[in-house]
Design an enzyme around this catalytic site. Structure first.
Site, PDB file in Angstrom:
ATOM      1  N   SER A 188     -23.292 -20.940 -24.296  1.00  0.00           N
ATOM      2  CA  SER A 188     -22.950 -21.688 -25.507  1.00  0.00           C
ATOM      3  C   SER A 188     -24.052 -21.726 -26.553  1.00  0.00           C
ATOM      4  CB  SER A 188     -22.574 -23.129 -25.135  1.00  0.00           C
ATOM      5  OG  SER A 188     -23.657 -23.783 -24.495  1.00  0.00           O
ATOM      6  N   LYS A 214     -11.965 -25.929 -26.538  1.00  0.00           N
ATOM      7  CA  LYS A 214     -12.431 -24.786 -27.332  1.00  0.00           C
ATOM      8  C   LYS A 214     -11.205 -24.023 -27.851  1.00  0.00           C
ATOM      9  CE  LYS A 214     -16.736 -25.699 -26.006  1.00  0.00           C
ATOM     10  NZ  LYS A 214     -16.619 -26.975 -25.319  1.00  0.00           N
ATOM     11  N   HIS A 260     -16.347 -21.021 -22.901  1.00  0.00           N
ATOM     12  CA  HIS A 260     -16.436 -20.384 -24.216  1.00  0.00           C
ATOM     13  C   HIS A 260     -15.843 -18.982 -24.224  1.00  0.00           C
ATOM     14  CE1 HIS A 260     -18.975 -23.376 -26.314  1.00  0.00           C
ATOM     15  NE2 HIS A 260     -19.399 -23.653 -25.092  1.00  0.00           N
TER      16      HIS A 260
END
Length: 400
Positions: A185, A244, A213
């Protein structure tokens, strides 16, 4: 020492930030106009720090699904999954996630943080061994601490270091839990998962990949790095989040191990936390359907990511090691980072500021996250904002 005295230095640092202007660690976004635009105080800004990778937070189908759930199931469950908080929609989402990942089962948690906490701390307790990449997320470190396992860190993305440590462990390495992330990240780089899998095949261990992610970002179907590299069958557990690419809140774990279902009866962060609201679950189910049906969102995301990465690199900024929807720009000290971040807001761009203590390499960085919803014009606006600051901040930009 009084109870709160330990926060004295923190209070001074916070006061200095407030006095200097906007606080980058407590920014209030006063209005949100779309997945990519908002208002911070007097500044209308392009939102480039939200992790909204597929831009689904304003998707009409997701909003309508959430609205219907509110009308038919209310605002919340008011209970944990084991008590009164497991609705049919929670179970349906778990079945859909298991189907999407091609796994035997899935468990849904209230947040991504709790998914890491609940799975890792329960699997790896006293007497167990965890091998984790040094750059793993704070929630993974917290989970290891809660579980009480022996923790052995290996250097970030250094497979040779992982192998050395496993060889040193000897036979116990065969039952160790190896923890890595799909996309990290902070720097936006990917784990060398193929090479890690080769080490696992030779030396044993269980492999857990946090794809927070990378779900919706990597892979032909958006299942993450393991799908992208063709090693899904070698990954024992996949963890992820709904906050996300799926544009909501919550977390999940999927696995082909039948014993994973026992975590529902052993994981304290699962047992003692209220379950996700029906509206959030409904929007995630709609987002999952959209993600599966619209691969063009992933293509648009990567087009934007490459455009921003190449644009900032072309200006001479030190960016991450590879193109990614996470595009960091390395700076200098914390004070210099705050000043740079503040000027970006004034130029109409909101990104995340990461102080040296939390940033790899001990330098402050600003972290951009790209969305499929960004237009090419918005990406160019972000690049132009960085270009405008290039000369005045030349002395604080980290050199390669």
């Amino acid at each position: 020492m009084a109870l709160f005295d330990k926060f004295g230095k923190l209070a001074q640092e916070r006061a200095a930030l407030v006095q200097a202007g906007l606080n980058p660690f407590g920014t209030r976004i006063d209005e949100v106009f779309s997945p990519t635009e908002g208002r911070i105080g007097e500044w209308r800004v392009v939102l480039a720090g939200t992790n909204n990778y597929l831009g689904l937070t304003f998707d009409p189908e997701c909003i309508e699904a959430a609205r219907q759930a509110l009308e038919h199931e209310g605002t919340g469950t008011t209970g944990s999954r084991m008590a009164s908080g497991s609705y049919g929609s929670h179970v349906a989402l778990e079945a859909e996630l298991a189907d999407f990942f091609g796994r035997r089962s899935a468990i849904v948690f209230s947040t991504g943080y709790l998914a890491n906490l609940g799975v890792i701390s329960t699997l790896a307790g006293p007497g167990d061994i965890v091998l984790l990449d040094a750059d793993c997320h704070a929630s993974i470190y917290d989970a290891c601490k809660l579980g009480g396992a022996q923790v052995i860190r290996f250097r970030h993305n250094d497979v040779a270091d992982l192998e050395r440590r496993m060889l040193r462990l000897g036979e116990p390495a065969r039952n160790a839990l190896i923890l890595v992330e799909g996309i990290y990240s902070m720097l936006g780089d990917q784990a060398p998962l193929k090479e890690i899998v080769e080490v696992k095949r030779r030396l044993g261990g269980y492999l857990l990949v946090d794809e927070a992610h990378s779900v919706g970002v990597l892979g032909a179907h958006g299942r993450g790095l393991a799908e992208e590299l063709g090693v899904e069958s070698d990954v024992d557990i996949v963890l992820g989040t709904f906050s996300k690419s799926l544009g909501a809140i919550g977390g999940f774990a999927v696995s082909h191990h039948p014993e994973m279902e026992l975590l529902r009866y052993a994981s304290r962060p699962y047992i003692f936390t209220a379950s996700s609201s029906p509206s959030s679950i409904a929007s995630v189910r709609a987002a999952l359907r959209t993600m599966r049906a619209r691969p063009e969102l992933r293509e648009r995301l990567w087009s934007n990511a490459r455009r921003l990465y190449q644009g900032l690199a072309g200006l001479g900024y030190r960016v991450g090691p590879q193109p990614s929807p996470v595009v960091p720009v390395l700076l200098g000290s914390s004070e210099e980072g705050v000043a740079f971040w503040q000027r970006l807001v004034e130029h109409g761009v909101y990104v995340n500021l990461v102080p040296p203590l939390a940033a790899p390499g001990g330098q402050a960085l600003v972290r951009c996250s790209v969305s499929a919803a960004h237009t090419p014009e918005q990406i160019d606006h972000i690049i132009q904002a960085f270009a405008s600051l290039r000369a005045s901040f030349d002395g604080v930009i980290a050199k390669a």
